[in-house]
Design an enzyme around this catalytic site. Structure first.
Site, PDB file in Angstrom:
ATOM      1  CB  THR A  13      -0.923   0.010   1.244  1.00 56.10           C
ATOM      2  OG1 THR A  13      -1.795  -1.106   1.163  1.00 56.10           O
ATOM      3  CG2 THR A  13      -1.753   1.272   1.336  1.00 56.10           C
ATOM      4  CG  ASP A  62      -2.608  -7.820   3.084  1.00 59.19           C
ATOM      5  OD1 ASP A  62      -2.978  -7.131   4.055  1.00 59.19           O
ATOM      6  OD2 ASP A  62      -3.149  -7.755   1.967  1.00 59.19           O
TER       7      ASP A  62
HETATM    8  N1  ASP Z   1      -2.697  -5.599   0.263  1.00 55.03           N
HETATM    9  C1  ASP Z   1      -1.655  -4.718   0.718  1.00 55.03           C
HETATM   10  C2  ASP Z   1      -0.349  -5.526   0.720  1.00 55.03           C
HETATM   11  O1  ASP Z   1      -0.146  -6.309   1.589  1.00 55.03           O
HETATM   12  C3  ASP Z   1      -1.964  -4.202   2.079  1.00 55.03           C
HETATM   13  C4  ASP Z   1      -0.940  -3.259   2.671  1.00 55.03           C
HETATM   14  O2  ASP Z   1       0.116  -3.031   2.172  1.00 55.03           O
HETATM   15  O3  ASP Z   1      -1.250  -2.713   3.748  1.00 55.03           O
HETATM   16  O4  ASP Z   1       0.425  -5.358  -0.177  1.00 55.03           O
END
Ligand code: ASP
Length: 354
Positions: free
Chosen positions: A16, A93
C-alpha cells in the site's frame, strides 16, 4: 561499517505504501519507486546516503512467495558490507511471514533489517507512510553508545512500535498500529523520540562472524487449524497430502486438541509416517504447555511443542530447516529451540545451530 554519513539501502517490494488508485476501478495498485520517493522530499533532510533496489514490478504482498524472500535476502547479502542498514518496504498483509522467513535465512546478522509499509498510500494527503518510512530509515542508521548498530536483527517498524520480525503478527486491517508482538516486548517505542529497549534487542555473544545466507526453502509444509466439528475424513485427507513434510497444527488454548480416539490415531499415524507436526496455539498471547489432559493426549502422539511461537514463524522455520536438508529427527529437536529469538525457549540450545 560506521561512516559519518549513514548508508542505507531501501528495498522496495510494493504494498500500500507505494500504491496509487486505478482511475477506472478505484482499486489500489502497486506503483513504481520514483512515485514513492517523490512523495517523501523530507527524507533528504536526514543527510544519509540512501540507495534503492526495487522489485520489478512492485507487488501486493498477497502475491509474495518464497522466491521473493530469496530476492530480498540476496539483496541484503550482496550489499551487506556496503551499507549500515537495510529498510524493506513491503505490504502489510504478509509482512510478518517475510520478516520471519528473512530472519531465519540470514544467519549471524549484525546489522538492522527494518521492514515497514503503511495503511494509507504515501501519495495521499493523510498517510502513515511518510512517517513510517522516515522512522524506519532512522532506526536502520541508529547506533549504540559504542558505535555498534543498535538493531542487529530483522524487525518490523509500524507507527509507534518496533517489533522483532519473527514475533510480530498483523493484527489490524485499518489501525495505524497494524502489528503487535503478543509474546515479546517491543524493541523500541516511537513517540517524540525513538526509545530503544536495549534489553529486548537481540545481542550476539560471539564476535564478528560473517553473515551466512540460505536461499533454500522447502514448501512441503502446511497449516491445519482445529475447529469444533473438524471431521476425520477432512483431517486424514490433509495429513495424507502427498509429499508433505511438516504441519503447523493450530490448536486451542494451551495446546489442546480433541481427545477422541479417531483424532489422536490420525495424528499419531501421520507422525509415524514421518510427518513433523508442530503444535502452535490459536491464541495470540500465551504458550503451548502441558496443562490439560487434552494437551497430554496430543503430546503422546509425538507432536512437537511450539511454546509461544507465531504461526508465521513456525511455518517459515519449518521451510528453512527442511530447506537446509536437515533430517526430520533433528528438525524435531530444533523446532522448540530458539534460533533467532522467535520463541521463549525452554529447551537449551546445544551445539552448532543452523
Ligand atoms: N494488500 C496490501 C499488501 O499487503 C496491504 C498493505 O500493504 O497494507 O500489499
Amino acid at each position: 561499517m560506521n561512516s559519518i554519513q549513514p548508508r542505507i539501502l531501501l528495498i522496495y517490494t510494493g504494498g500500500t505504501i507505494g500504491m496509487i488508485e486505478n482511475p477506472v476501478t478505484s482499486a489500489l495498485e502497486p506503483f513504481d519507486f520514483s512515485h514513492l520517493i517523490d512523495n517523501v522530499p523530507k527524507i533528504k533532510m536526514l543527510n544519509y546516503v540512501i540507495d534503492n533496489i526495487s522489485f520489478e514490478p512492485p507487488i501486493d504482498s498477497s502475491d509474495m512467495n518464497p522466491a521473493h524472500w530469496v530476492e530480498i535476502a540476496k539483496a541484503i547479502k550482496d550489499n551487506y558490507e556496503a551499507y549500515d542498514g537495510f529498510v524493506v518496504l513491503h505490504g502489510t498483509d504478509t509482512m510478518a511471514y517475510t520478516a520471519s522467513a528473512i530472519s531465519f535465512m540470514l544467519k549471524n546478522l549484525r546489522k538492522p533489517v527494518i521492514i515497514t509499509g503503511s495503511q494509507l498510500p504515501i501519495g495521499e494527503v493523510r498517510t502513515d507512510g511518510e512517517e513510517n518510512l522516515i522512522t524506519a530509515v532512522q532506526i536502520a542508521a541508529a547506533t549504540t553508545a559504542s558505535g555498534e548498530p543498535m538493531v542487529q536483527e530483522v524487525a518490523i517498524l509500524f507507527e509507534n512500535y518496533l517489533w522483532r520480525g519473527n514475533r510480530a503478527t498483523k493484527r489490524s486491517a485499518d489501525n495505524f498500529n497494524a502489528f503487535k508482538s503478543h509474546n515479546y516486548p517491543e524493541l523500541a517505542k516511537i513517540g517524540l523520540g525513538i526509545n530503544f529497549h536495549e534489553e529486548a534487542l537481540l545481542r550476539h555473544t560471539h564476535g564478528e562472524i560473517p553473515l551466512e545466507a540460505s536461499y533454500s526453502l522447502d514448501t512441503s509444509v502446511m497449516v491445519i487449524d482445529l475447529f469444533p466439528g473438524i471431521d476425520s475424513r477432512t483431517l486424514r485427507h490433509q495429513l495424507a497430502t502427498p509429499g508433505i513434510k511438516g504441519i503447523v497444527l493450530r490448536t486451542y488454548g494451551a495446546g489442546n486438541a480433541p481427545t477422541a480416539r479417531w483424532f489422536t490415531d490420525a495424528i499419531s499415524e501421520a507422525v509415524k509416517r514421518g510427518v513433523v507436526v508442530f503444535n502452535v496455539t490459536q491464541c495470540v498471547n500465551g504458550s503451548v504447555m502441558r496443562r490439560y489432559a487434552s494437551g497430554d493426549a496430543l503430546a503422546a502422539t509425538g507432536v512437537v511443542m511450539g511454546y509461544d511461537i507465531t504461526t508465521e514463524a513456525a511455518l517459515t522455520k519449518m521451510m528453512y530447516l527442511f530447506g537446509a536438508g536437515i533430517d526430520r529427527e533433528r528438525v524435531k529437536l530444533l523446532l522448540p529451540q530458539s534460533l533467532r529469538g522467535e520463541l521463549t525457549a525452554t529447551v537449551a540450545s546445544a551445539g552448532d545451530m543452523p
